[in-house]
Design a protein around this motif. Structure first.
Motif, PDB file in Angstrom:
ATOM      1  N   SER A 548     -13.065  -8.467 -43.574  1.00  0.00           N
ATOM      2  CA  SER A 548     -12.036  -8.558 -42.493  1.00  0.00           C
ATOM      3  C   SER A 548     -12.226  -7.680 -41.203  1.00  0.00           C
ATOM      4  N   LEU A 549     -11.660  -7.999 -40.227  1.00  0.00           N
ATOM      5  CA  LEU A 549     -11.724  -7.383 -38.881  1.00  0.00           C
ATOM      6  C   LEU A 549     -10.309  -6.842 -38.406  1.00  0.00           C
ATOM      7  N   LYS A 550     -10.467  -5.347 -38.191  1.00  0.00           N
ATOM      8  CA  LYS A 550      -9.073  -4.724 -37.837  1.00  0.00           C
ATOM      9  C   LYS A 550      -9.015  -4.360 -36.524  1.00  0.00           C
ATOM     10  N   ARG A 551      -7.894  -4.458 -36.000  1.00  0.00           N
ATOM     11  CA  ARG A 551      -7.744  -3.887 -34.476  1.00  0.00           C
ATOM     12  C   ARG A 551      -8.021  -2.155 -34.635  1.00  0.00           C
ATOM     13  N   ASN A 552      -8.634  -1.564 -33.715  1.00  0.00           N
ATOM     14  CA  ASN A 552      -8.846  -0.255 -33.546  1.00  0.00           C
ATOM     15  C   ASN A 552     -10.083   0.113 -34.705  1.00  0.00           C
ATOM     16  N   ALA A 553     -10.624  -0.696 -35.345  1.00  0.00           N
ATOM     17  CA  ALA A 553     -11.926  -0.345 -36.023  1.00  0.00           C
ATOM     18  C   ALA A 553     -13.012   0.024 -35.449  1.00  0.00           C
ATOM     19  N   LYS A 554     -13.814   0.693 -36.068  1.00  0.00           N
ATOM     20  CA  LYS A 554     -15.141   1.077 -35.086  1.00  0.00           C
ATOM     21  C   LYS A 554     -16.132  -0.585 -35.147  1.00  0.00           C
ATOM     22  N   ALA A 555     -16.842  -0.552 -34.124  1.00  0.00           N
ATOM     23  CA  ALA A 555     -17.474  -2.083 -34.024  1.00  0.00           C
ATOM     24  C   ALA A 555     -18.850  -1.623 -33.709  1.00  0.00           C
ATOM     25  N   LYS A 556     -19.689  -2.486 -34.233  1.00  0.00           N
ATOM     26  CA  LYS A 556     -21.221  -2.231 -34.006  1.00  0.00           C
ATOM     27  C   LYS A 556     -21.709  -3.926 -33.671  1.00  0.00           C
ATOM     28  N   VAL A 557     -22.261  -4.017 -32.571  1.00  0.00           N
ATOM     29  CA  VAL A 557     -22.818  -5.145 -32.067  1.00  0.00           C
ATOM     30  C   VAL A 557     -24.462  -5.189 -32.165  1.00  0.00           C
ATOM     31  N   THR A 558     -24.852  -6.303 -33.115  1.00  0.00           N
ATOM     32  CA  THR A 558     -26.161  -6.284 -33.332  1.00  0.00           C
ATOM     33  C   THR A 558     -26.776  -7.717 -32.486  1.00  0.00           C
ATOM     34  N   ARG A 559     -27.769  -7.710 -32.135  1.00  0.00           N
ATOM     35  CA  ARG A 559     -28.658  -8.736 -31.527  1.00  0.00           C
ATOM     36  C   ARG A 559     -30.001  -8.740 -32.241  1.00  0.00           C
ATOM     37  N   GLY A 560     -30.004  -9.800 -32.884  1.00  0.00           N
ATOM     38  CA  GLY A 560     -31.230  -9.956 -33.703  1.00  0.00           C
ATOM     39  C   GLY A 560     -31.381  -8.738 -34.620  1.00  0.00           C
ATOM     40  N   LYS A 561     -32.281  -7.594 -34.793  1.00  0.00           N
ATOM     41  CA  LYS A 561     -32.464  -6.675 -35.475  1.00  0.00           C
ATOM     42  C   LYS A 561     -31.855  -5.358 -34.745  1.00  0.00           C
ATOM     43  N   GLN A 562     -31.676  -5.519 -33.370  1.00  0.00           N
ATOM     44  CA  GLN A 562     -31.300  -4.286 -32.417  1.00  0.00           C
ATOM     45  C   GLN A 562     -29.894  -4.142 -32.430  1.00  0.00           C
ATOM     46  N   VAL A 563     -29.443  -2.925 -32.409  1.00  0.00           N
ATOM     47  CA  VAL A 563     -27.860  -2.352 -32.136  1.00  0.00           C
ATOM     48  C   VAL A 563     -27.761  -2.373 -30.581  1.00  0.00           C
ATOM     49  N   VAL A 564     -26.840  -3.233 -30.104  1.00  0.00           N
ATOM     50  CA  VAL A 564     -26.861  -3.117 -28.401  1.00  0.00           C
ATOM     51  C   VAL A 564     -25.340  -2.469 -27.998  1.00  0.00           C
ATOM     52  N   TYR A 565     -24.563  -2.124 -29.086  1.00  0.00           N
ATOM     53  CA  TYR A 565     -23.440  -1.374 -28.703  1.00  0.00           C
ATOM     54  C   TYR A 565     -22.654  -0.998 -29.865  1.00  0.00           C
TER      55      TYR A 565
END
Length: 614
Positions: A548-565
Motif C-alpha cells: 500500500s501507499l500512504k500520504r507523507n510516506a517516504k518515496a523512492k522513484v526508480t527508472r530501470g535500475k537507477q534511482v532518479v528521485y
C-alpha cells in the motif's frame, strides 16, 4: 611500616600542598587527596628531592632595576631564577652592585583573583549536635537562645579559626525545615554532614546527604559524640558504605572525622580538612568585581523593619548601594556583620544583615547591585516583563509538553532520578534490588533517596531541584505535599502492586532512551500516465502493484535500475478525492512534488518505524 598524611608532611617540611602533590605526581605515587597517606620510604624520597632543590638554589626575587640580564624564560610573569652566588658573580662581571641574598618565592606580575574564605554548611539529623559543634568552634552558646535547642532559622556566622576565616551556615536538621536546609546547601562550598556516633544514619541524615549531592558540593562527615561510652564510629562508617559513600580508610575518597562538640576532640582536624578542601577547590572571588550575592534569610523586625541576611559571593557591598532581589529593590541603609557590629562594606564570603528593603526577600534568591534607583527600577521592570511573557507562554502550552521537555536533550548516557518511598524497609530493599537490574548501558537509574513512610515536602523540593520522580509503594502523599508537588511540577506516583511500579520504571527508562528507528517497506506502484496539473505540478497516475501507499510516506522513484528521485508522497488521490492510503490493485494519483516523473517509473513507499527496545 608507618604512614604519614600528605598535608601533614607538607606542613612539617614547610612546603605548599600543591608542591607536594607535584612531587608525588613526578614520582608516580597514586593518591586521592592531600589527606591520603603515603609510605615512609616515599617520605624519604620527597625529602631528598627537596634537599636537592635547596642545594641547587632557591628562587630569588630581585628588583627590576638590579636584576642582571638573562635569557628570557617561558614564564614572563616571573623574574629570572638565580642563586645568590650566581647573581653576585654576574653582577661582578657587568659592574653592577651585588644582589642581596633573597629566599622569597618569585611573585607573579599578573593580576590574580584573590582567594576567599570557604562557606560551609552544617547538615544532619536533629539532635546530632550540629549547633553544639558550631558553638564550640566560635565559643558562643547559640543553642541556649533557641527553643528546645533546635535551630529554628538559617544563620550565617564567620569564625576566626586557626586556619583562617571560615563562614558557617547553620541549617536546621529537623524534617520540618528541609526547605531551608536545601537553600543552605545551594550557597555553600563545602557540606559538613554531622552524624551522632551513638545513633548512626537517620532519615534526615540521608536527606541531608541527598541535598548535598544534588548541590554537587564536597562533603565531609563529622562523626559527633565520640566521647560517649556507647559511641560506635565504625558502625557509622560501615553504614555510609551502604549509600556508596566510602571513607578514606576503607579505600574511598570520603573524608570522615571523629569529633566531640562537648570536649573539642577532633575539631582542629575538622577545621584542617575544611581548609584543605577549600585549597583543593581553589575558591576565588574578585572584591573589585561586579557584586552578586544570595539571600540567606529574610524577616521583619518589629523595631527595625525588613531585615535580610545576604551572603556576598562576588564584589564588595557598601552602605547606600542599591540592590535588586527578584522584582523588588532597596537601598542599603545599614549593614551589620555576624557579630552584630555595624560595618560600611562587606567583601566576598561575608554574611551581612541588611536594612533597606521594603519587602521581605525570599531565601535563596539572587541579589545584584544597581548604579542608582533609576537603574534598579529598570531591572525590576524588565524582570516583570520576562515573568509575564513566561506565564503567557506557559498558559499557551499548558498540558502540552514537548519531547525535549519530557526526555531532556538526547545524549550518550542519561540518568533517571528517583526518590523511593515504601511502607517497610523490606519493600525498599526489594525494589532497590529490582531497579539495580533495570539499568541499561545508556540509561542509569539514580535512587537519590529511599526511605520508609509517606513522601514529605523535603522530598518534593529535592525532586524539583534534581528533576526526579517520586515513586511510592503502599504509601500515599498527604494533600499538602501533593499541592506543593503540583506547584513545583513534580510527579508523585503511588502503587499498591510492585509490578505496576516496575512497569512505571520501565516507561521512565524507555522515555530516556534514544529512540531507534528503522525503515519499513510499505508497497510500490507503477506509473502508467502523467497528469499535468497547473497548481500541483505533475501527478503520477499509478497502479498499486504491491502493499500500500500512504500520504507523507517516504518515496523512492526508480527508472530501470537507477534511482532518479527520493522524497515524500505529499499527495494521494482516488479520482477527485484526497485519501490517506491506497491498497494493492487500485489506481491512484501520486504527487511526489517532483515534475520529472515519467511513464514506466516505479514508485516505492516506505516509512520510519520506532523499534521496540528490550
Amino acid at each position: 611500616m608507618s604512614k604519614v598524611r600528605i598535608y601533614t608532611l607538607a606542613k612539617d617540611l614547610g612546603v605548599e600542598n600543591a608542591k607536594m602533590l607535584e612531587i608525588l605526581d613526578g614520582l608516580g605515587v597514586s593518591y586521592k587527596s592531600v589527606s591520603s597517606t603515603i609510605e615512609e620510604d616515599t617520605v624519604e624520597l620527597i625529602k631528598d628531592i627537596l634537599a636537592a632543590e635547596a642545594e641547587g638554589g632557591a628562587p630569588a626575587q630581585a628588583d627590576a632595576d638590579t636584576t642582571p640580564a638573562a635569557a628570557p624564560t617561558e614564564a614572563p610573569a616571573q623574574t629570572t631564577v638565580q642563586t645568590a652566588p650566581q647573581a653576585t658573580e654576574a653582577a661582578a662581571q657587568t659592574g653592577a652592585a651585588p644582589v642581596a641574598d633573597q629566599t622569597e618565592a618569585p611573585v607573579s606580575t599578573e593580576k590574580e583573583i584573590p582567594h576567599r574564605a570557604p562557606v560551609v554548611t552544617i547538615m544532619g539529623h536533629v539532635d546530632h549536635g550540629k549547633t553544639s559543634l558550631l558553638d564550640y568552634i566560635r565559643k558562643t552558646k547559640v543553642a541556649a537562645k533557641e527553643a528546645g535547642g533546635i535551630t529554628q532559622h538559617v544563620g550565617a556566622f564567620e569564625a576566626k579559626t586557626s586556619k583562617g576565616k571560615i563562614v558557617f551556615i547553620d541549617t536546621p536538621g529537623h524534617e520540618a525545615f528541609t526547605t531551608i536546609r536545601a537553600r543552605g546547601a545551594n550557597v555553600a562550598d563545602i557540606a559538613i554532614i554531622v552524624i551522632a556516633a551513638d545513633d548512626s544514619l537517620m532519615p534526615q541524615t540521608r536527606e541531608a546527604i541527598a541535598h548535598a549531592q544534588a548541590a554537587k558540593v564536597p562533603m565531609i562527615v563529622a562523626i559527633n559524640k565520640v566521647d560517649l561510652p556507647q559511641a560506635d564510629p565504625e558502625r557509622v562508617k560501615t553504614d555510609l558504605t551502604q549509600l556508596n559513600l566510602v571513607p578514606e580508610e576503607y579505600g574511598g575518597d570520603l573524608v570522615v572525622v571523629p569529633v566531640s562538640a562537648k570536649t573539642g576532640e577532633g575539631v582542629e582536624d575538622l577545621l584542617e580538612y575544611i581548609s584543605l578542601t577549600a585549597e583543593i577547590e581553589d575558591l576565588r572571588a574578585d572584591p573589585k568585581g561586579e557584586f552578586s550575592g544570595v539571600v540567606i534569610e529574610g524577616k521583619v523586625d518589629k523595631q527595625a523593619g525588613v531585615l535580610a541576611t545576604v551572603m556576598v559571593q562576588e564584589g564588595t557591598l557598601h552602605v547606600s548601594d542599591f540592590l535588586v532581589v527578584g522584582e523588588n529593590y532597596g537601598k542599603i541603609k545599614a549593614m551589620t556583620d555576624s557579630n552584630g557590629a555595624r560595618i560600611k562594606e562587606a567583601g566576598p564570603s561575608t554574611p551581612v544583615q541588611i536594612l533597606g528593603f521594603s519587602e521581605v526577600p525570599s531565601s535563596g534568591e539572587k541579589v545584584i547591585s544597581a548604579k542608582n534607583e533609576h537603574a534598579a527600577r529598570e531591572v525590576v521592570a524588565g524582570r516583570a516583563d520576562v515573568r509575564r511573557d513566561e506565564e503567557d507562554a506557559r498558559d499557551r502550552r499548558k498540558g502540552q509538553r514537548s519531547l525535549e521537555d519530557l526526555l531532556g536533550p538526547l545524549g550518550t548516557v542519561r540518568t533517571v532520578n528517583l526518590i523511593l518511598r515504601a511502607d517497610t524497609q523490606g519493600s525498599v530493599e526489594a525494589i532497590q534490588g529490582i531497579l539495580a537490574r533495570k539499568e541499561k548501558d545508556d540509561v542509569k537509574i539514580n535512587v537519590m533517596l529511599a526511605g520508609i513512610g509517606a513522601p514529605t515536602e523535603g522530598d518534593v523540593l529535592l525532586a524539583s531541584t534534581a528533576e526526579a520522580t517520586i515513586l511510592c509503594f503502599s504509601v500515599t502523599a498527604s494533600g499538602g505535599v501533593k499541592k506543593v508537588a503540583d506547584t513545583k511540577g513534580v510527579d508523585i506516583k503511588s502503587f499498591r502492586i510492585i509490578y505496576e511500579l516496575i512497569d512505571e520504571v520501565d516507561r521512565l527508562i524507555k522515555g530516556n532512551l534514544e529512540p531507534v528507528f528503522e525503515e519499513r517497506y510499505l508497497g510500490r506502484a507503477e506509473v502508467r500516465m502523467v497528469i499535468r496539473h497547473p497548481k500541483s505540478g505533475n501527478i503520477a497516475g499509478s497502479y498499486v502493484t504491491d502493499g500500500s501507499l500512504k500520504r507523507n510516506a517516504k518515496a523512492k522513484v526508480t527508472r530501470g535500475k537507477q534511482v532518479v528521485y527520493e522524497g515524500t508522497i505529499v499527495g494521494l488521490k482516488r479520482f477527485k478525492d484526497d485519501v490517506r492510503e491506497v491498497q494493492t490493485g487500485y489506481e491512484c494519483g501520486i504527487n511526489v512534488d517532483w515534475n520529472d516523473v515519467m511513464e514506466g517509473d516505479i514508485i516505492e513507499a516506505s516509512e520510519m518505524v520506532e523499534v521496540e527496545q528490550n
